[in-house]
Scaffold this active site. Structure first.
Site, PDB file in Angstrom:
ATOM      1  N   CYS A   2       0.571  35.119  -4.763  1.00  0.00           N
ATOM      2  CA  CYS A   2       0.016  35.157  -3.418  1.00  0.00           C
ATOM      3  C   CYS A   2       0.365  36.419  -2.624  1.00  0.00           C
ATOM      4  CB  CYS A   2       0.435  33.935  -2.609  1.00  0.00           C
ATOM      5  SG  CYS A   2       0.140  32.375  -3.474  1.00  0.00           S
ATOM      6  N   LEU A  51      -2.884  32.790  -5.102  1.00  0.00           N
ATOM      7  CA  LEU A  51      -2.996  32.720  -6.552  1.00  0.00           C
ATOM      8  C   LEU A  51      -2.435  31.361  -6.940  1.00  0.00           C
ATOM      9  CD1 LEU A  51      -3.537  34.024  -9.333  1.00  0.00           C
ATOM     10  CD2 LEU A  51      -1.184  34.855  -9.296  1.00  0.00           C
ATOM     11  N   VAL A  53      -0.885  28.518  -8.895  1.00  0.00           N
ATOM     12  CA  VAL A  53      -0.056  28.398 -10.099  1.00  0.00           C
ATOM     13  C   VAL A  53       0.511  26.991 -10.244  1.00  0.00           C
ATOM     14  CG1 VAL A  53       2.067  29.210 -11.211  1.00  0.00           C
ATOM     15  CG2 VAL A  53       0.520  30.856 -10.153  1.00  0.00           C
ATOM     16  N   GLY A  79       5.483  33.318  -4.112  1.00  0.00           N
ATOM     17  CA  GLY A  79       6.532  33.241  -5.128  1.00  0.00           C
ATOM     18  C   GLY A  79       6.635  31.877  -5.771  1.00  0.00           C
ATOM     19  N   GLU A  80       7.776  31.646  -6.389  1.00  0.00           N
ATOM     20  CA  GLU A  80       8.059  30.369  -7.044  1.00  0.00           C
ATOM     21  C   GLU A  80       9.512  29.992  -6.810  1.00  0.00           C
ATOM     22  OE1 GLU A  80       5.582  28.874  -8.310  1.00  0.00           O
ATOM     23  OE2 GLU A  80       4.152  30.486  -8.707  1.00  0.00           O
ATOM     24  N   ASP A 103       5.733  23.628  -4.551  1.00  0.00           N
ATOM     25  CA  ASP A 103       7.046  24.092  -4.115  1.00  0.00           C
ATOM     26  C   ASP A 103       6.993  24.581  -2.664  1.00  0.00           C
ATOM     27  OD1 ASP A 103       5.434  26.199  -4.991  1.00  0.00           O
ATOM     28  OD2 ASP A 103       7.124  27.465  -5.528  1.00  0.00           O
ATOM     29  N   SER A 380       8.719  38.382 -18.314  1.00  0.00           N
ATOM     30  CA  SER A 380       9.064  39.753 -18.683  1.00  0.00           C
ATOM     31  C   SER A 380      10.567  39.907 -18.893  1.00  0.00           C
ATOM     32  CB  SER A 380       8.586  40.706 -17.583  1.00  0.00           C
ATOM     33  OG  SER A 380       9.085  42.003 -17.766  1.00  0.00           O
ATOM     34  N   GLY A 381      10.963  40.941 -19.624  1.00  0.00           N
ATOM     35  CA  GLY A 381      12.377  41.194 -19.902  1.00  0.00           C
ATOM     36  C   GLY A 381      13.030  42.161 -18.944  1.00  0.00           C
TER      37      GLY A 381
END
Length: 608
Positions: A2, A51, A53, A79-80, A103, A380-381
């Site tokens: 978002c 967005l 999710v 975010g999350e 959330d 991702s790392g």
């Protein structure tokens, strides 16, 4: 993920401000392609681009909580929060009722229950603006590591905020002005907390919240790295890192949309992919989907150098086979990479030039665009090198002990790369060395002290702190802007604050116990990976090795140098250009910066 924005004005009725809010939010349509929403009250307006999710139907924003027909609080959130299910259960036990599975609603109710102190309970990546209608106060919050961006701009009568600078610049009262400090920040290769490129604008510092009401604003720190004695032995330390990684992976695989991993075949991304594959298999929802990037002709043109020790493709393929991943290797053509339309998207997404990785920005955009056709979320790392000591500046004394930011000593310095390209008088006037020295001194003064710590261990702590608080943000910005430019959410498991806190205090003798970079991470994940990847030497994000790319970039820059109407023309060192015979990676970065600088000046009506 978002895009969020908002406007507080205590001398204006904001009910009529929706058109302005819509204009601000529309600049971030790529961050939120699924929906848009607006909420206004007497002195506040919130905008949101979504967005979707989690809870695709119920998580519509801005979101409010009402009681007896009166709004108590409203939020625009990005975010999350990965522990939202546990928090929701705790809040339900305290009497809260929920109408969604999102959330976002948990964050709202957590604020009503615990006030601003609720941030201590959140695990995740987030940035949000929450309006407390009871006290007419805005609370801006950013996650501990700064994974999600959040900018704000004080006005005479209030405050503006947004996920990106462009949202604030879209407000009719804001003019895009870049002063000397903005240019210094742009060129110094240092991410100074709170500083933004544009005059009058600020970036909320990670681990901080801002409270803004009629009496003014105050910023409050709620999290920072602390120096603590590490009492675990090596075996316990390895086991703790593994347990943390398993829990982090399990939490960050929560999504109501397709999910994947970014797999380069290096240790970091391979560990994330292996942990994800195991977790998904245990749920019966595998296989893991993974993506890597390569360049047409790299099998022919690749030449090992100090940052690229080996090509990624063979290792990524081996790792994908090892975990039976549904793997895609995206091969980018020279035509795609040199397309001016693609390159111009980088400064547009950043709201500034971004060239420290050369073509690594455009290629990442192309990779994310391809991923978005099959997935909405990627793991991702990022940040493992900073946590576990993967960079050369942790190991080479001349870099580690340099009296400047260690990555600058290691060559991540834009100024020499611009030699012969940009007006030397401008560089001299800006005094980048002096600016960088000041910022370095400020950063060192922040490093927490552990009583009794020896000089060598103290320096490693300083380098670790600098890496986490000044270098990681550069990488997170790159990941966020390039992914959100196509509406892809990228999660970074190594940035979980529990792992960051724990590894920050692990002594160097454990992080380097077997004489190899990232010893601790290798030991914690060895059983999940092929031996070749466990033993692989670090290699940076891949770039094109095709000499035609450099030639095309040079040609594009020379057109700008010859065009007196080009916005960047007056900033070019025309005498130096005529004498310039440089080539190779540093020269490419300099050219990339100048081309992006022109695009930035062209697309923003900037005053420098």
């Amino acid at each position: 993920m978002c895009g969020i924005t908002g406007w507080v004005d205590f001398e204006r009725d904001m009910h009529g401000a929706r058109d302005v809010l819509r204009g601000m939010a529309d600049t971030m349509a790529c961050r939120g392609p699924d929906a848009q929403g607006y909420w206004t009250d007497t002195h506040i307006g919130l905008g949101h681009r979504r967005l979707a999710v989690i809870d695709l139907e119920g998580g519509v924003q801005p979101m409010t909580v009402e009681h007896d027909g009166r709004t108590l609080a409203a939020v625009t959130y990005s975010g999350e929060v990965y522990n939202y299910r546990e928090l929701r259960a705790e809040l339900r036990a305290l009497g809260h009722r929920f109408r969604t599975e999102s959330d976002t609603e948990v964050v709202l109710h957590a604020y009503l229950q615990w006030g601003a102190g609720m941030v201590d309970k959140l695990n995740g990546m987030f940035a949000f603006g929450l309006w407390d209608a009871r006290s007419e106060e805005l609370v801006l919050v950013r996650d501990r590591i700064g994974i999600k961006p959040l900018y704000y701009f004080p006005t005479e009568r209030g405050l503006l905020f947004g996920s990106e600078a462009k949202a604030i610049l879209a407000h009719p009262e804001v003019r895009p002005v870049v002063d000397q400090d903005g240019l210094r920040e742009l060129l110094a290769c240092v991410k100074t907390p709170e500083h933004a490129i544009f005059h009058g604008m600020y970036e909320l510092r990670p681990g901080h919240l801002l409270r803004f009401g009629r009496a003014g604003s105050r910023i409050q720190r709620y999290w920072a790295l602390e120096a603590r004695e590490h009492t675990d032995d090596l075996d316990t330390t390895v086991r703790t890192v593994r347990e943390l990684l398993e829990d982090i992976a399990e939490r960050q695989l929560i999504a109501d949309v397709p999910l994947c991993t970014l797999l380069s075949g290096g240790l970091d991304s391979s560990a994330v992919t292996a942990l994800a594959a195991r977790s998904l298999a245990e749920r019966g929802t595998g296989p893991v989907r993974s993506f890597s990037v390569d360049f047409a002709g790299n099998e022919r043109d690749f030449t090992a150098n100090v940052v690229h020790s080996s090509p990624d493709a063979p290792f990524a393929a081996e790792m994908a086979g090892h975990v039976a991943a549904d793997h895609t290797n995206l091969v980018i053509s020279l035509e795609e990479l040199t397309d001016p339309r693609i390159r111009s998207l980088v400064p547009k997404a950043y709201d500034s030039p971004a060239a420290m990785l050369g073509d690594g920005y455009a290629s990442l955009y192309l990779l994310f665009r391809a991923i978005r056709e099959r997935s909405t979320v990627a793991l991702s790392g990022e940040a493992a090198d900073e946590l576990f000591g993967g960079y050369g500046w942790f190991h080479a004394p001349e870099l580690r002990d340099a009296k400047t930011f260690p990555w600058v000593a290691a060559g991540y310095d834009l100024i020499p790369m611009l030699s012969g390209l940009i007006d030397p008088g401008l560089i001299a006037d800006l005094d980048i060395d002096g600016y960088r020295a000041q910022r370095y001194s400020e950063a060192l003064a922040e490093v927490p002290v552990l009583p009794g710590e020896g000089a060598a261990e103290r320096r490693i702590r300083e380098v670790s702190y600098l890496s986490v608080t000044r270098f990681v943000p550069l990488l997170l910005d790159r990941k966020d802007r390039m992914s959100m430019a196509v509406g892809l959410e990228v999660r970074v498991p190594f940035c979980d604050h529990r792992l960051v806190e724990y590894t920050f205090n692990v002594p160097w003798s454990m992080k380097f116990f077997d004489g190899k970079e990232k010893s601790l991470l290798r030991a914690a994940t060895r059983d999940l990976l092929p031996r070749s990847i466990v033993e692989r030497k670090k290699s940076a994000y891949p770039v094109s090795h095709d000499p035609r790319y450099d030639a095309a970039l040079r040609a594009e820059f020379e057109k700008l140098a010859a065009d007196s109407n080009a916005p960047v023309h007056s900033l070019i060192d025309h005498g130096g250009v005529r004498q310039q015979t440089g080539d190779g990676w540093p020269y490419r970065i300099g050219l990339e910066f100048m081309v992006q600088l022109n695009s930035w000046l062209e697309n923003h009506e900037l005053k420098l």
